[in-house]
Design a protein around this motif. Sequence first.
Motif, PDB file in Angstrom:
ATOM      1  N   GLY A 127       6.771   7.082  -2.251  1.00 56.31           N
ATOM      2  CA  GLY A 127       5.702   7.352  -1.305  1.00 56.31           C
ATOM      3  C   GLY A 127       5.950   6.537  -0.049  1.00 56.31           C
ATOM      4  O   GLY A 127       6.911   5.770   0.042  1.00 56.31           O
ATOM      5  N   GLU A 128       5.064   6.707   0.917  1.00 54.72           N
ATOM      6  CA  GLU A 128       5.243   6.003   2.194  1.00 54.72           C
ATOM      7  C   GLU A 128       4.507   4.665   2.202  1.00 54.72           C
ATOM      8  O   GLU A 128       3.386   4.549   1.702  1.00 54.72           O
ATOM      9  N   LEU A 182       0.841  -1.194   0.000  1.00 57.85           N
ATOM     10  CA  LEU A 182       0.000   0.000   0.000  1.00 57.85           C
ATOM     11  C   LEU A 182       0.876   1.244   0.000  1.00 57.85           C
ATOM     12  O   LEU A 182       1.813   1.363   0.793  1.00 57.85           O
ATOM     13  N   PHE A 183       0.542   2.197  -0.875  1.00 55.33           N
ATOM     14  CA  PHE A 183       1.393   3.335  -1.202  1.00 55.33           C
ATOM     15  C   PHE A 183       0.649   4.637  -0.940  1.00 55.33           C
ATOM     16  O   PHE A 183      -0.469   4.835  -1.423  1.00 55.33           O
ATOM     17  N   ASP A 184       1.254   5.526  -0.153  1.00 52.51           N
ATOM     18  CA  ASP A 184       0.689   6.853   0.107  1.00 52.51           C
ATOM     19  C   ASP A 184       1.621   7.912  -0.475  1.00 52.51           C
ATOM     20  O   ASP A 184       2.799   7.971  -0.117  1.00 52.51           O
ATOM     21  N   GLN A 185       1.094   8.733  -1.367  1.00 52.00           N
ATOM     22  CA  GLN A 185       1.913   9.764  -2.017  1.00 52.00           C
ATOM     23  C   GLN A 185       2.392  10.818  -1.027  1.00 52.00           C
ATOM     24  O   GLN A 185       3.461  11.405  -1.210  1.00 52.00           O
ATOM     25  N   ALA A 186       1.590  11.077   0.006  1.00 51.52           N
ATOM     26  CA  ALA A 186       1.965  12.079   1.013  1.00 51.52           C
ATOM     27  C   ALA A 186       2.965  11.455   1.975  1.00 51.52           C
ATOM     28  O   ALA A 186       2.663  10.480   2.655  1.00 51.52           O
ATOM     29  N   ILE A 187       4.140  12.027   2.023  1.00 48.29           N
ATOM     30  CA  ILE A 187       5.188  11.462   2.874  1.00 48.29           C
ATOM     31  C   ILE A 187       6.011  12.585   3.486  1.00 48.29           C
ATOM     32  O   ILE A 187       6.357  13.570   2.822  1.00 48.29           O
ATOM     33  N   GLN A 196      -0.612  -0.403  -4.506  1.00 49.16           N
ATOM     34  CA  GLN A 196      -1.970   0.121  -4.576  1.00 49.16           C
ATOM     35  C   GLN A 196      -1.981   1.463  -3.875  1.00 49.16           C
ATOM     36  O   GLN A 196      -1.599   1.574  -2.711  1.00 49.16           O
ATOM     37  N   ASP A 197      -2.381   2.502  -4.587  1.00 45.76           N
ATOM     38  CA  ASP A 197      -2.387   3.863  -4.043  1.00 45.76           C
ATOM     39  C   ASP A 197      -3.595   4.044  -3.128  1.00 45.76           C
ATOM     40  O   ASP A 197      -4.737   3.847  -3.533  1.00 45.76           O
ATOM     41  N   ILE A 198      -3.330   4.439  -1.883  1.00 40.62           N
ATOM     42  CA  ILE A 198      -4.417   4.699  -0.921  1.00 40.62           C
ATOM     43  C   ILE A 198      -4.315   6.128  -0.384  1.00 40.62           C
ATOM     44  O   ILE A 198      -4.770   6.415   0.729  1.00 40.62           O
ATOM     45  N   SER A 199      -3.732   7.024  -1.191  1.00 39.95           N
ATOM     46  CA  SER A 199      -3.461   8.396  -0.740  1.00 39.95           C
ATOM     47  C   SER A 199      -4.727   9.144  -0.338  1.00 39.95           C
ATOM     48  O   SER A 199      -4.656  10.125   0.412  1.00 39.95           O
ATOM     49  N   ASP A 200      -5.886   8.695  -0.819  1.00 40.97           N
ATOM     50  CA  ASP A 200      -7.149   9.375  -0.515  1.00 40.97           C
ATOM     51  C   ASP A 200      -7.790   8.886   0.779  1.00 40.97           C
ATOM     52  O   ASP A 200      -8.820   9.417   1.203  1.00 40.97           O
TER      53      ASP A 200
END
Length: 327
Positions: free
Chosen positions: A243-244, A207-212, A294-298
């Motif tokens: 990402g984080e 799982l990938f978060d763009q905000a880091i 998988q982007d979960i930034s939202d």
Amino acid sequence: MTADHDPTVSDARLYTRLRAMWDAVDPVPAGLADRMVAAVADIMAEFGLTVATGMDTARHDSHGENRSLRLSCSTAASSSLPSAIVLAAGVGRRLGHAVPKVLLEFGGKSLLERHLTALHANNVRNVAVTVGHRLDLIHAELRRLGVLDRVVLVENPRYREGSVVSLAVQRAQLAAGKPVLLMDGDVLYDSRMLARLLQAATENVLLFDQAIEPGDEPVKICLRGEVIVDFDKVPKHAHDRHGESVGFFRFSASMAMALAERATAYVEGGHASAEYEAAIRDLIVAHPSRFGFQDISDLPWTEIDFEADVARARQEILPRLQEIANA
């Protein structure tokens, strides 16, 4: 539920039988045989195959007699359902609380209760928790929740060492011949993350978060194009962006087996101070095409390492989760 109808027992029987059959045909080193059987389990999960009730297996002996494994298709194959490992053994030195972080409460629910609720909602029923520090308190929480008989506690007596030890003690779960979810216990999160993790098309998923936040504390998922090329707090490989990592992963049966071997190699090789991410990084670097993100930034979430994280969880993340739940 009887043992004959318990999916977990059925999977274990299937794995054991495949392993024994393979050895009978062509004995190979144990590690290789386990990887081969896990690969077969992956294929069976992908195509929804299970061993038929009343399986008719003819033994293949040295005279070359025929032997067959009769398979049947099922739209709800138990072998395709992942098990889950929750890492919750650490002391949490940076936070300084006496209780394990997984027992911290937010909105009247412990993180452990939230994990189990989210997993159950996503039909993940086979859960093993690595415990160490104050395992008695985790035991008591499971009893309070009425799920003590449905959660496996795996003790890590060396819980003051690196988290790779907490992963290594879960070897049996990782080597059970089925997909595995691996989860940090100290995360408050939107449960939709698990649905995305389970539904992602890639064989093995992070799982990938763009905000880091800047600095060396966050574990970084490093991308070149759409390919993961590094996974570390201090990346070593060139990349386009990063990402984080949330600290949640999904592994196929064969990759879970490989992860068990890597974690065990770290511990037995004198590197028990390593974090579990090092074992995962080794596999990503060796097999980049088999991993995706998988982007979960939202979606709202936070890992809890410091008092500031606890404050953010209570003041920012929890209200957002409550708003979503009440929508």
